[in-house]
Design a protein around this motif. Structure first.
Motif, PDB file in Angstrom:
ATOM      1  N   ALA A 237       0.833  -1.206   0.000  1.00  0.00           N
ATOM      2  CA  ALA A 237       0.000   0.000   0.000  1.00  0.00           C
ATOM      3  C   ALA A 237       0.866   1.254   0.000  1.00  0.00           C
ATOM      4  O   ALA A 237       0.584   2.215  -0.716  1.00  0.00           O
ATOM      5  CB  ALA A 237      -0.941  -0.009   1.207  1.00  0.00           C
ATOM      6  N   ALA A 238       1.935   1.241   0.787  1.00  0.00           N
ATOM      7  CA  ALA A 238       2.842   2.391   0.836  1.00  0.00           C
ATOM      8  C   ALA A 238       3.484   2.623  -0.524  1.00  0.00           C
ATOM      9  O   ALA A 238       3.586   3.767  -0.989  1.00  0.00           O
ATOM     10  CB  ALA A 238       3.911   2.174   1.906  1.00  0.00           C
ATOM     11  N   ASN A 239       3.898   1.555  -1.165  1.00  0.00           N
ATOM     12  CA  ASN A 239       4.511   1.658  -2.482  1.00  0.00           C
ATOM     13  C   ASN A 239       3.534   2.248  -3.495  1.00  0.00           C
ATOM     14  O   ASN A 239       3.907   3.072  -4.320  1.00  0.00           O
ATOM     15  CB  ASN A 239       5.005   0.284  -2.937  1.00  0.00           C
ATOM     16  CG  ASN A 239       5.827   0.354  -4.192  1.00  0.00           C
ATOM     17  OD1 ASN A 239       6.665   1.218  -4.359  1.00  0.00           O
ATOM     18  ND2 ASN A 239       5.577  -0.576  -5.088  1.00  0.00           N
ATOM     19  N   GLU A 240       2.273   1.849  -3.412  1.00  0.00           N
ATOM     20  CA  GLU A 240       1.249   2.330  -4.345  1.00  0.00           C
ATOM     21  C   GLU A 240       1.006   3.825  -4.225  1.00  0.00           C
ATOM     22  O   GLU A 240       0.648   4.469  -5.206  1.00  0.00           O
ATOM     23  CB  GLU A 240      -0.053   1.568  -4.132  1.00  0.00           C
ATOM     24  CG  GLU A 240       0.022   0.130  -4.593  1.00  0.00           C
ATOM     25  CD  GLU A 240      -1.184  -0.691  -4.200  1.00  0.00           C
ATOM     26  OE1 GLU A 240      -2.160  -0.125  -3.661  1.00  0.00           O
ATOM     27  OE2 GLU A 240      -1.157  -1.911  -4.426  1.00  0.00           O
ATOM     28  N   VAL A 241       1.170   4.372  -3.019  1.00  0.00           N
ATOM     29  CA  VAL A 241       0.939   5.808  -2.838  1.00  0.00           C
ATOM     30  C   VAL A 241       2.245   6.597  -2.800  1.00  0.00           C
ATOM     31  O   VAL A 241       2.246   7.794  -2.516  1.00  0.00           O
ATOM     32  CB  VAL A 241       0.081   6.107  -1.584  1.00  0.00           C
ATOM     33  CG1 VAL A 241      -1.317   5.566  -1.744  1.00  0.00           C
ATOM     34  CG2 VAL A 241       0.727   5.593  -0.319  1.00  0.00           C
ATOM     35  N   GLY A 242       3.368   5.922  -3.077  1.00  0.00           N
ATOM     36  CA  GLY A 242       4.649   6.615  -3.182  1.00  0.00           C
ATOM     37  C   GLY A 242       5.313   6.962  -1.866  1.00  0.00           C
ATOM     38  O   GLY A 242       6.086   7.915  -1.796  1.00  0.00           O
ATOM     39  N   VAL A 243       5.024   6.209  -0.821  1.00  0.00           N
ATOM     40  CA  VAL A 243       5.649   6.443   0.483  1.00  0.00           C
ATOM     41  C   VAL A 243       6.686   5.350   0.717  1.00  0.00           C
ATOM     42  O   VAL A 243       6.383   4.169   0.587  1.00  0.00           O
ATOM     43  CB  VAL A 243       4.598   6.434   1.620  1.00  0.00           C
ATOM     44  CG1 VAL A 243       5.264   6.552   2.982  1.00  0.00           C
ATOM     45  CG2 VAL A 243       3.594   7.556   1.425  1.00  0.00           C
TER      46      VAL A 243
ATOM     47  N   ALA B 261       1.575   8.936   6.517  1.00  0.00           N
ATOM     48  CA  ALA B 261       1.017   7.814   7.284  1.00  0.00           C
ATOM     49  C   ALA B 261      -0.467   7.644   6.973  1.00  0.00           C
ATOM     50  O   ALA B 261      -0.951   6.521   6.801  1.00  0.00           O
ATOM     51  CB  ALA B 261       1.230   8.035   8.780  1.00  0.00           C
ATOM     52  N   GLY B 262      -1.181   8.743   6.869  1.00  0.00           N
ATOM     53  CA  GLY B 262      -2.602   8.690   6.557  1.00  0.00           C
ATOM     54  C   GLY B 262      -2.871   8.154   5.169  1.00  0.00           C
ATOM     55  O   GLY B 262      -3.841   7.417   4.953  1.00  0.00           O
ATOM     56  N   SER B 263      -2.013   8.491   4.223  1.00  0.00           N
ATOM     57  CA  SER B 263      -2.218   7.994   2.862  1.00  0.00           C
ATOM     58  C   SER B 263      -1.986   6.488   2.797  1.00  0.00           C
ATOM     59  O   SER B 263      -2.686   5.780   2.072  1.00  0.00           O
ATOM     60  CB  SER B 263      -1.338   8.736   1.856  1.00  0.00           C
ATOM     61  OG  SER B 263       0.026   8.472   2.068  1.00  0.00           O
ATOM     62  N   VAL B 264      -1.029   5.979   3.574  1.00  0.00           N
ATOM     63  CA  VAL B 264      -0.794   4.533   3.611  1.00  0.00           C
ATOM     64  C   VAL B 264      -2.009   3.841   4.237  1.00  0.00           C
ATOM     65  O   VAL B 264      -2.548   2.877   3.688  1.00  0.00           O
ATOM     66  CB  VAL B 264       0.493   4.186   4.377  1.00  0.00           C
ATOM     67  CG1 VAL B 264       0.624   2.675   4.567  1.00  0.00           C
ATOM     68  CG2 VAL B 264       1.719   4.738   3.667  1.00  0.00           C
ATOM     69  N   GLY B 265      -2.459   4.333   5.383  1.00  0.00           N
ATOM     70  CA  GLY B 265      -3.618   3.744   6.046  1.00  0.00           C
ATOM     71  C   GLY B 265      -4.862   3.829   5.189  1.00  0.00           C
ATOM     72  O   GLY B 265      -5.638   2.871   5.102  1.00  0.00           O
ATOM     73  N   GLY B 266      -5.058   4.954   4.533  1.00  0.00           N
ATOM     74  CA  GLY B 266      -6.217   5.122   3.658  1.00  0.00           C
ATOM     75  C   GLY B 266      -6.193   4.160   2.489  1.00  0.00           C
ATOM     76  O   GLY B 266      -7.220   3.602   2.111  1.00  0.00           O
ATOM     77  N   GLN B 267      -5.006   3.949   1.922  1.00  0.00           N
ATOM     78  CA  GLN B 267      -4.881   3.007   0.810  1.00  0.00           C
ATOM     79  C   GLN B 267      -5.171   1.585   1.271  1.00  0.00           C
ATOM     80  O   GLN B 267      -5.813   0.813   0.566  1.00  0.00           O
ATOM     81  CB  GLN B 267      -3.469   3.087   0.196  1.00  0.00           C
ATOM     82  CG  GLN B 267      -3.238   2.177  -0.980  1.00  0.00           C
ATOM     83  CD  GLN B 267      -4.019   2.574  -2.218  1.00  0.00           C
ATOM     84  OE1 GLN B 267      -4.704   3.588  -2.263  1.00  0.00           O
ATOM     85  NE2 GLN B 267      -3.929   1.757  -3.244  1.00  0.00           N
ATOM     86  N   MET B 268      -4.730   1.245   2.475  1.00  0.00           N
ATOM     87  CA  MET B 268      -4.997  -0.086   3.022  1.00  0.00           C
ATOM     88  C   MET B 268      -6.502  -0.292   3.189  1.00  0.00           C
ATOM     89  O   MET B 268      -7.042  -1.331   2.798  1.00  0.00           O
ATOM     90  CB  MET B 268      -4.268  -0.277   4.354  1.00  0.00           C
ATOM     91  CG  MET B 268      -2.764  -0.367   4.206  1.00  0.00           C
ATOM     92  SD  MET B 268      -1.904  -0.426   5.776  1.00  0.00           S
ATOM     93  CE  MET B 268      -2.304  -2.072   6.327  1.00  0.00           C
ATOM     94  N   VAL B 269      -7.185   0.699   3.751  1.00  0.00           N
ATOM     95  CA  VAL B 269      -8.633   0.600   3.959  1.00  0.00           C
ATOM     96  C   VAL B 269      -9.353   0.501   2.611  1.00  0.00           C
ATOM     97  O   VAL B 269     -10.252  -0.324   2.430  1.00  0.00           O
ATOM     98  CB  VAL B 269      -9.159   1.792   4.786  1.00  0.00           C
ATOM     99  CG1 VAL B 269     -10.677   1.826   4.796  1.00  0.00           C
ATOM    100  CG2 VAL B 269      -8.611   1.734   6.197  1.00  0.00           C
ATOM    101  N   LYS B 270      -8.932   1.303   1.655  1.00  0.00           N
ATOM    102  CA  LYS B 270      -9.537   1.280   0.326  1.00  0.00           C
ATOM    103  C   LYS B 270      -9.428  -0.117  -0.287  1.00  0.00           C
ATOM    104  O   LYS B 270     -10.398  -0.645  -0.835  1.00  0.00           O
ATOM    105  CB  LYS B 270      -8.837   2.310  -0.570  1.00  0.00           C
ATOM    106  CG  LYS B 270      -9.352   2.376  -1.970  1.00  0.00           C
ATOM    107  CD  LYS B 270      -8.585   3.428  -2.758  1.00  0.00           C
ATOM    108  CE  LYS B 270      -8.998   3.413  -4.211  1.00  0.00           C
ATOM    109  NZ  LYS B 270      -8.211   4.361  -5.007  1.00  0.00           N
ATOM    110  N   LYS B 271      -8.253  -0.733  -0.183  1.00  0.00           N
ATOM    111  CA  LYS B 271      -8.050  -2.068  -0.744  1.00  0.00           C
ATOM    112  C   LYS B 271      -8.859  -3.123   0.014  1.00  0.00           C
ATOM    113  O   LYS B 271      -9.373  -4.058  -0.598  1.00  0.00           O
ATOM    114  CB  LYS B 271      -6.562  -2.415  -0.735  1.00  0.00           C
ATOM    115  CG  LYS B 271      -5.757  -1.585  -1.730  1.00  0.00           C
ATOM    116  CD  LYS B 271      -4.283  -1.889  -1.651  1.00  0.00           C
ATOM    117  CE  LYS B 271      -4.008  -3.279  -2.081  1.00  0.00           C
ATOM    118  NZ  LYS B 271      -3.181  -3.437  -3.263  1.00  0.00           N
TER     119      LYS B 271
END
Length: 65
Positions: free
Chosen positions: A22-28, A43-53
């Motif tokens: 998820a972090a890789n997908e959002v560039g973190v 951190a929020g973008s990683v968590g948000g991407q995880m929830v989205k998936k």
């Protein structure tokens, strides 16, 4: 109070892999272990991407039942 305890200990390794993906997908760029140098936005973008998936997987699972 928030807890970082894994509910299913056997899933810990898979969850770490999921977080890294998820972090890789959002560039973190995450490193193994402590990542306290991340901004709240990162951190929020990683968590948000995880929830989205997770929601996407759940929706696909219930659609195919």
């Amino acid at each position: 109070m928030a807890s970082n305890k894994t509910l299913v200990p056997e899933a810990k390794e898979a969850l770490e892999k999921f977080k890294m993906e998820a972090a890789n997908e959002v560039g973190v760029n995450l490193k193994q272990g402590y990542n306290g140098d991340l901004t709240s936005r990162q951190a929020g973008s990683v968590g948000g991407q995880m929830v989205k998936k997770m929601i996407e997987k759940y929706e696909n699972d219930i659609k195919t039942k």
